[in-house]
Enzyme design. Structure first.
Site, mmCIF file in Angstrom:
data_model
loop_
_atom_site.group_PDB
_atom_site.id
_atom_site.type_symbol
_atom_site.label_atom_id
_atom_site.label_comp_id
_atom_site.label_asym_id
_atom_site.label_seq_id
_atom_site.Cartn_x
_atom_site.Cartn_y
_atom_site.Cartn_z
ATOM 1 N N HIS A 129 0.822 -1.226 0.000
ATOM 2 C CA HIS A 129 0.000 0.000 0.000
ATOM 3 C C HIS A 129 0.852 1.271 0.000
ATOM 4 O O HIS A 129 0.318 2.363 -0.202
ATOM 5 C CB HIS A 129 -0.935 0.031 1.212
ATOM 6 C CG HIS A 129 -1.973 -1.048 1.204
ATOM 7 N ND1 HIS A 129 -2.854 -1.217 0.146
ATOM 8 C CD2 HIS A 129 -2.271 -2.021 2.107
ATOM 9 C CE1 HIS A 129 -3.644 -2.253 0.422
ATOM 10 N NE2 HIS A 129 -3.315 -2.757 1.585
ATOM 11 N N ASP A 166 -2.493 -10.598 -2.505
ATOM 12 C CA ASP A 166 -3.080 -10.140 -1.240
ATOM 13 C C ASP A 166 -4.554 -9.797 -1.497
ATOM 14 O O ASP A 166 -4.922 -9.397 -2.594
ATOM 15 C CB ASP A 166 -2.320 -8.904 -0.761
ATOM 16 C CG ASP A 166 -2.721 -8.455 0.629
ATOM 17 O OD1 ASP A 166 -2.017 -8.797 1.583
ATOM 18 O OD2 ASP A 166 -3.749 -7.754 0.755
ATOM 19 N N HIS A 168 -6.187 -7.374 -0.611
ATOM 20 C CA HIS A 168 -6.352 -5.943 -0.887
ATOM 21 C C HIS A 168 -5.579 -5.547 -2.146
ATOM 22 O O HIS A 168 -4.511 -6.104 -2.417
ATOM 23 C CB HIS A 168 -5.833 -5.116 0.294
ATOM 24 C CG HIS A 168 -6.501 -5.459 1.589
ATOM 25 N ND1 HIS A 168 -5.911 -6.284 2.527
ATOM 26 C CD2 HIS A 168 -7.717 -5.121 2.062
ATOM 27 C CE1 HIS A 168 -6.745 -6.422 3.555
ATOM 28 N NE2 HIS A 168 -7.847 -5.742 3.303
ATOM 29 N N ASP A 253 -4.305 -13.001 3.290
ATOM 30 C CA ASP A 253 -5.560 -12.537 3.885
ATOM 31 C C ASP A 253 -6.771 -12.817 2.984
ATOM 32 O O ASP A 253 -7.899 -12.475 3.355
ATOM 33 C CB ASP A 253 -5.488 -11.053 4.275
ATOM 34 C CG ASP A 253 -4.802 -10.185 3.244
ATOM 35 O OD1 ASP A 253 -4.516 -10.675 2.126
ATOM 36 O OD2 ASP A 253 -4.552 -9.001 3.549
HETATM 37 ZN ZN LIG Z 1 -4.034 -7.263 2.605
#
Ligand SMILES: [Zn+2]
Length: 318
Positions: A129, A166, A168, A253
Site C-alpha cells: 500500500h 493479497d 487488498h 488474507d
Molecule cells: Zn491485505
C-alpha cells in the site's frame, strides 16, 4: 526442472517482531511469532538465508527523499502513527522497515547469483500500500517495488512481473509503476474493500498502458474464481510480457477465516497459485522467483497457508 533441482530459500527473523503496532492491531508481532514458529519447522532442504539492512539510497530508488525523512522523523519523535496515514509505528519501526526492504534485496541477489531458484521472504511491516510519498494500510516502505527497481537498475533486467494476490489491491505498487512498461503489475483482490482502488478498467498510463492488470473478485468467492481469472487473464498477460523475474506480493488474507479479508481461498488454492507462478517463472524467468509476505491476519491460517506456499515453491510446476 524437477522437484529435486529447485532450490528454495526462506527468510525470517525475530527482528520483525520489534515493529510494535500496539494491542489489538491485526498486523501484530504475534501474527509473525506464530508464522516464524511454523517456518522453523520447515525441512532442512529449505535453506534459511540472512537478510540485510537496506541502504537509504536503495529505498530512494522508489520513495521520495522527503517521505523517507518523514518516516525517520516520525519514528524519532515517538509518534504512534505515520503522519501520512493509517500506519501504526513505534521507536523501532524505521529500522525494522529498512531490514524488511533489505531482506528482499538479499533474496533477489541470491536468486540472481543462482544460489537459489526461489525465496519466500517472511517480513513485516508489509509494503504494497505504500506509494512513493505515502505510508498507509500498515505499510511504510514498498519492499516489492524496491526489489523490482533493484532488478532493473542493479541487475540490468528490462522486464519484471509483480503478481499481487493479497486480498487488498496493492495501490502503492500500482501507482509506482503505472507509467512503467518494464514492470507488469498484476493484482488479484477482493472488490470494493480497502483501499477501494484497482478497478479492472485501470490498465496503466502513457508508456505503461497495458502493463497493469487488475482482477477484482467478488466477496465470498473461492479459489476457483481466482484460478479461472488466472487462466483467462494472468497466463496470457505473463506470456505476452515474457518477464525475466517474477516477484509475488504474497498476502494470505484472502484465505478462509481471515478476520479482515472476505474471500475463501484454501491452503490448496495457495499451493496451486504458487505452482502456477513456478510454471511462469520456469517458462520465462529461468525459474527465478521471490515472494514476500504482505497481509494475512489469522495467525494459524497465515502459518498454514505460508507453509503450503513454500512447499509448492519446492515441488515446482510439475
Ligand atoms: Zn491485505
Amino acid at each position: 526442472m524437477t522437484a529435486a533441482t529447485r532450490k528454495v530459500g526462506v527468510h525470517y527473523d525475530a527482528i520483525y517482531e520489534k515493529h510494535d503496532t500496539g494491542p489489538h492491531h491485526p498486523e501484530s508481532a504475534n501474527r509473525y511469532r506464530v508464522l516464524r514458529a511454523a517456518l522453523e519447522e520447515l525441512p532442512e532442504e529449505v535453506i534459511r538465508i540472512p537478510g540485510r539492512r537496506a541502504g537509504v539510497a536503495e529505498v530512494l530508488m522508489v520513495h521520495e527523499a522527503w517521505y523517507h525523512d518523514v518516516v525517520y522523523q516520525d519514528v524519532e519523535s515517538f509518534a504512534e502513527r505515520l503522519r501520512t496515514g493509517d500506519t501504526a509505528i513505534c521507536e523501532e519501526s524505521y529500522d525494522v522497515a529498512m531490514e524488511a526492504c533489505g531482506a528482499m534485496l538479499a533474496a533477489v541477489d541470491a536468486v540472481m547469483r543462482g544460489d537459489l531458484d526461489s525465496v519466500f521472504c517472511a517480513v513485516r511491516p508489509p509494503g504494497h500500500h505504500a506509494t512513493a510519498t505515502r505510508g498507509m494500510g500498515f505499510c511504510i516502505f514498498n519492499h516489492v517495488a524496491v526489489a523490482a527497481v533493484h532488478l532493473l537498475r542493479r541487475h540490468g533486467l528490462s522486464r519484471v512481473a509483480i503478481l499481487d494476490w493479497d486480498v487488498h489491491h496493492g495501490n502503492g505498487t500500482e501507482e509506482i509503476f503505472i507509467e512503467d512498461p518494464e514492470v507488469l503489475y498484476i493484482s488479484l483482490h477482493e472488490k470494493d474493500i480497502y483501499p477501494f482502488t484497482g478497478p479492472a478498467t485501470e490498465r496503466g498510463r502513457g508508456a505503461g498502458e497495458g502493463f497493469t492488470l487488475n482482477l477484482p473478485l467478488p466477496a465470498n468467492s473461492g479459489g476457483e474464481v481466482a484460478l479461472a481469472a488466472w487462466d483467462e487473464w494472468i497466463t496470457p498477460a505473463i506470456d505476452a510480457f515474457q518477464p525475466e523475474f517474477l516477484l509475488i506480493s504474497a498476502g494470505f488474507d484472502a484465505r478462509e477465516h481471515d478476520p479482515i479479508g472476505g474471500l475463501r481461498w484454501t491452503d490448496a488454492d495457495f499451493a496451486e497459485m504458487t505452482r502456477r507462478c513456478v510454471g511462469h517463472a520456469e517458462k520465462w524467468c529461468g525459474g527465478r522467483l521471490v515472494s514476500m509476505l504482505e497481509g494475512g491476519y489469522n495467525p494459524a491460517g497465515l502459518a498454514a497457508a505460508a507453509l503450503a506456499h513454500v512447499a509448492a515453491l519446492g515441488r515446482g510446476a510439475g
